[in-house]
Design a protein around this motif. Sequence first.
Motif, PDB file in Angstrom:
ATOM      1  N   VAL A  42       7.587 -20.361  -6.773  1.00  0.00           N
ATOM      2  CA  VAL A  42       9.049 -20.234  -6.542  1.00  0.00           C
ATOM      3  C   VAL A  42       9.462 -18.777  -6.678  1.00  0.00           C
ATOM      4  N   VAL A  43       9.978 -18.337  -5.720  1.00  0.00           N
ATOM      5  CA  VAL A  43      10.083 -16.840  -5.409  1.00  0.00           C
ATOM      6  C   VAL A  43      11.515 -16.636  -4.605  1.00  0.00           C
ATOM      7  N   ASN A  44      12.001 -15.340  -4.617  1.00  0.00           N
ATOM      8  CA  ASN A  44      13.346 -15.023  -4.110  1.00  0.00           C
ATOM      9  C   ASN A  44      12.786 -14.647  -2.394  1.00  0.00           C
ATOM     10  N   ALA A  45      13.614 -14.246  -1.682  1.00  0.00           N
ATOM     11  CA  ALA A  45      13.278 -14.038  -0.219  1.00  0.00           C
ATOM     12  C   ALA A  45      12.277 -12.954  -0.002  1.00  0.00           C
ATOM     13  N   ALA A  46      12.265 -11.790  -0.675  1.00  0.00           N
ATOM     14  CA  ALA A  46      11.224 -10.714  -0.787  1.00  0.00           C
ATOM     15  C   ALA A  46       9.950 -11.102  -1.325  1.00  0.00           C
ATOM     16  N   GLY A  47      10.089 -12.018  -2.304  1.00  0.00           N
ATOM     17  CA  GLY A  47       8.668 -12.324  -2.768  1.00  0.00           C
ATOM     18  C   GLY A  47       8.127 -13.152  -2.005  1.00  0.00           C
ATOM     19  N   MET A  48       8.634 -14.150  -1.212  1.00  0.00           N
ATOM     20  CA  MET A  48       8.335 -15.143  -0.497  1.00  0.00           C
ATOM     21  C   MET A  48       7.637 -14.236   0.786  1.00  0.00           C
ATOM     22  N   VAL A  49       8.325 -13.389   1.409  1.00  0.00           N
ATOM     23  CA  VAL A  49       7.852 -12.587   2.365  1.00  0.00           C
ATOM     24  C   VAL A  49       6.374 -12.093   2.114  1.00  0.00           C
ATOM     25  N   ARG A  50       6.463 -11.209   0.984  1.00  0.00           N
ATOM     26  CA  ARG A  50       5.148 -10.643   0.578  1.00  0.00           C
ATOM     27  C   ARG A  50       4.034 -11.486   0.324  1.00  0.00           C
ATOM     28  N   GLY A  51       4.428 -12.707  -0.557  1.00  0.00           N
ATOM     29  CA  GLY A  51       3.281 -13.476  -0.981  1.00  0.00           C
ATOM     30  C   GLY A  51       2.846 -14.322   0.135  1.00  0.00           C
ATOM     31  N   LEU A  52       3.543 -14.589   1.005  1.00  0.00           N
ATOM     32  CA  LEU A  52       3.373 -15.675   2.022  1.00  0.00           C
ATOM     33  C   LEU A  52       2.327 -14.998   3.078  1.00  0.00           C
ATOM     34  N   LYS A  53       2.687 -13.519   3.436  1.00  0.00           N
ATOM     35  CA  LYS A  53       2.088 -12.668   4.248  1.00  0.00           C
ATOM     36  C   LYS A  53       0.500 -12.420   3.696  1.00  0.00           C
ATOM     37  N   GLU A  54       0.590 -12.338   2.287  1.00  0.00           N
ATOM     38  CA  GLU A  54      -0.883 -12.098   1.534  1.00  0.00           C
ATOM     39  C   GLU A  54      -1.690 -13.024   1.646  1.00  0.00           C
ATOM     40  N   PHE A  55      -1.106 -14.420   1.587  1.00  0.00           N
ATOM     41  CA  PHE A  55      -1.664 -15.642   1.431  1.00  0.00           C
ATOM     42  C   PHE A  55      -2.368 -16.105   2.834  1.00  0.00           C
ATOM     43  N   LEU A  56      -1.502 -16.051   3.820  1.00  0.00           N
ATOM     44  CA  LEU A  56      -1.999 -16.201   5.124  1.00  0.00           C
ATOM     45  C   LEU A  56      -3.034 -15.294   5.569  1.00  0.00           C
ATOM     46  N   ALA A  57      -2.948 -14.063   5.341  1.00  0.00           N
ATOM     47  CA  ALA A  57      -3.977 -13.218   5.957  1.00  0.00           C
ATOM     48  C   ALA A  57      -5.117 -12.896   5.132  1.00  0.00           C
ATOM     49  N   ALA A  58      -5.348 -13.536   3.987  1.00  0.00           N
ATOM     50  CA  ALA A  58      -6.270 -13.603   2.944  1.00  0.00           C
ATOM     51  C   ALA A  58      -7.276 -14.648   3.320  1.00  0.00           C
ATOM     52  N   PRO A  66      -7.622 -15.505  10.043  1.00  0.00           N
ATOM     53  CA  PRO A  66      -6.336 -15.728  10.049  1.00  0.00           C
ATOM     54  C   PRO A  66      -5.771 -15.502  11.457  1.00  0.00           C
ATOM     55  N   ASN A  67      -6.496 -14.964  12.357  1.00  0.00           N
ATOM     56  CA  ASN A  67      -6.096 -14.990  13.546  1.00  0.00           C
ATOM     57  C   ASN A  67      -6.339 -16.191  14.612  1.00  0.00           C
ATOM     58  N   THR A  68      -6.856 -17.208  13.927  1.00  0.00           N
ATOM     59  CA  THR A  68      -6.948 -18.380  14.529  1.00  0.00           C
ATOM     60  C   THR A  68      -5.756 -19.555  14.591  1.00  0.00           C
ATOM     61  N   VAL A  69      -5.608 -20.192  15.896  1.00  0.00           N
ATOM     62  CA  VAL A  69      -4.828 -21.154  15.894  1.00  0.00           C
ATOM     63  C   VAL A  69      -5.792 -22.337  15.937  1.00  0.00           C
ATOM     64  N   ASN A  70      -5.678 -23.283  14.907  1.00  0.00           N
ATOM     65  CA  ASN A  70      -6.568 -24.503  14.873  1.00  0.00           C
ATOM     66  C   ASN A  70      -5.550 -25.563  15.523  1.00  0.00           C
ATOM     67  N   VAL A  71      -5.897 -25.768  16.672  1.00  0.00           N
ATOM     68  CA  VAL A  71      -5.228 -26.790  17.710  1.00  0.00           C
ATOM     69  C   VAL A  71      -5.330 -28.159  17.472  1.00  0.00           C
ATOM     70  N   PRO A  72      -6.325 -28.855  16.877  1.00  0.00           N
ATOM     71  CA  PRO A  72      -6.103 -30.011  16.392  1.00  0.00           C
ATOM     72  C   PRO A  72      -5.180 -30.328  14.968  1.00  0.00           C
ATOM     73  N   VAL A  73      -5.298 -29.291  14.352  1.00  0.00           N
ATOM     74  CA  VAL A  73      -4.383 -29.525  12.999  1.00  0.00           C
ATOM     75  C   VAL A  73      -3.055 -29.217  13.666  1.00  0.00           C
ATOM     76  N   LEU A  74      -2.749 -28.258  14.331  1.00  0.00           N
ATOM     77  CA  LEU A  74      -1.405 -27.874  15.013  1.00  0.00           C
ATOM     78  C   LEU A  74      -0.893 -29.329  15.574  1.00  0.00           C
ATOM     79  N   ALA A  75      -1.713 -29.777  16.386  1.00  0.00           N
ATOM     80  CA  ALA A  75      -1.430 -31.158  17.113  1.00  0.00           C
ATOM     81  C   ALA A  75      -0.836 -32.275  16.083  1.00  0.00           C
ATOM     82  N   ARG A  76      -1.689 -32.311  15.157  1.00  0.00           N
ATOM     83  CA  ARG A  76      -1.209 -33.519  14.027  1.00  0.00           C
ATOM     84  C   ARG A  76       0.127 -33.074  13.300  1.00  0.00           C
ATOM     85  N   LEU A  77       0.349 -31.576  12.933  1.00  0.00           N
ATOM     86  CA  LEU A  77       1.630 -31.210  12.423  1.00  0.00           C
ATOM     87  C   LEU A  77       2.636 -31.517  13.330  1.00  0.00           C
ATOM     88  N   LEU A  78       2.469 -31.260  14.889  1.00  0.00           N
ATOM     89  CA  LEU A  78       3.686 -31.364  15.456  1.00  0.00           C
ATOM     90  C   LEU A  78       3.880 -32.832  15.917  1.00  0.00           C
TER      91      LEU A  78
END
Length: 316
Positions: A280-296, A300-312
């Motif tokens: 649970v974070v404010n907007a600045a905290g989410m931007v910082r934390g989410l970028k760290e989580f995804l980039a780590a 992280p430069n991969t688009v997982n097409v089968p997973v994307l298809a299931r989400l769509l």
Amino acid sequence: MTESSSSYYQVLRVAVTATEKEIKVAYRRAARTAHPDHGGDAAAFRQVTRAYETLIDPIRRKAYDRSYAAGTLRNEDSDTEAHFDAPPAGSRASATVHRQGNIRNTAGDPPVYVPPYEDAPAGEVPLVPLAVASRQVHGMPRKRGIFGAEARIQREMRTVQLLTRQVLPAIPAARLINGLQSPADNSHIDHAVLSGYRLALIGSMLLPKGAYAWDGRTLNHGGRAIAPPQLAHVVRAMQDIFPELNVTGWTVVLNPGGNLHEPVIDNHRRTAGALEAVQVVNAAGMVRGLKEFLAAGPAPNTVNVPVLARLLRGMH
């Protein structure tokens, strides 16, 4: 290709965006090949028929899509289990995994699609057309229910703008999907961000400026307890559905005035080094934390097409 290892879209060889006409054409083609009178077998023909009957009916198709039915092929003879938070061995993405000793992080690199579109066998229809997979934002907040719909849409739109302006440009392979059906109950998941082999589920709140304390269950402000959106059970459900991903939940608390650093949120009763399922974070905290989580994450430069298809397919 067995029913347990492929989706109905793969059975008919159509994309998840296929129209009714495309499904009918694909069914006639698949039925001719699978029919026992043309060298096929009864089991394959039944599978083709079942896939057609489900996808051609709008109500059944919507229910099927919301079940996040399997969209990836698995080798049933293999003893190898899916690795948590890691790309499939031997995939192009596995070569770009950020390992210890590898200084450069690939989060800012151009997207790499797995499986690669250019390597698709002739005549095979990808689950997601490249034009769709190339978009970073999918879907928008929609009106649902009667009470408070306008306020909710405005709040979700602010979150979409925040993610689009502050997070997505930094990670070109990140894909934002808005308006998912929750697999855990009849509720909805406001936003999901997929990048490589990490998935963030995001809900939002709108609270006035001030100091809030998050104790892992409630936000406390001036002696008043505020319950945030319940995401933990949804995170667990999505983790079960996507064992190859690292799934987390984020609740962003927005300030009516637009200040990204307000309200101030202090985390209490937090075990040192513990990874909470929901932040649970404010907007600045989410931007910082989410970028760290995804980039780590790995690749992280991969688009997982089968997973994307299931989400769509799970969008309401």
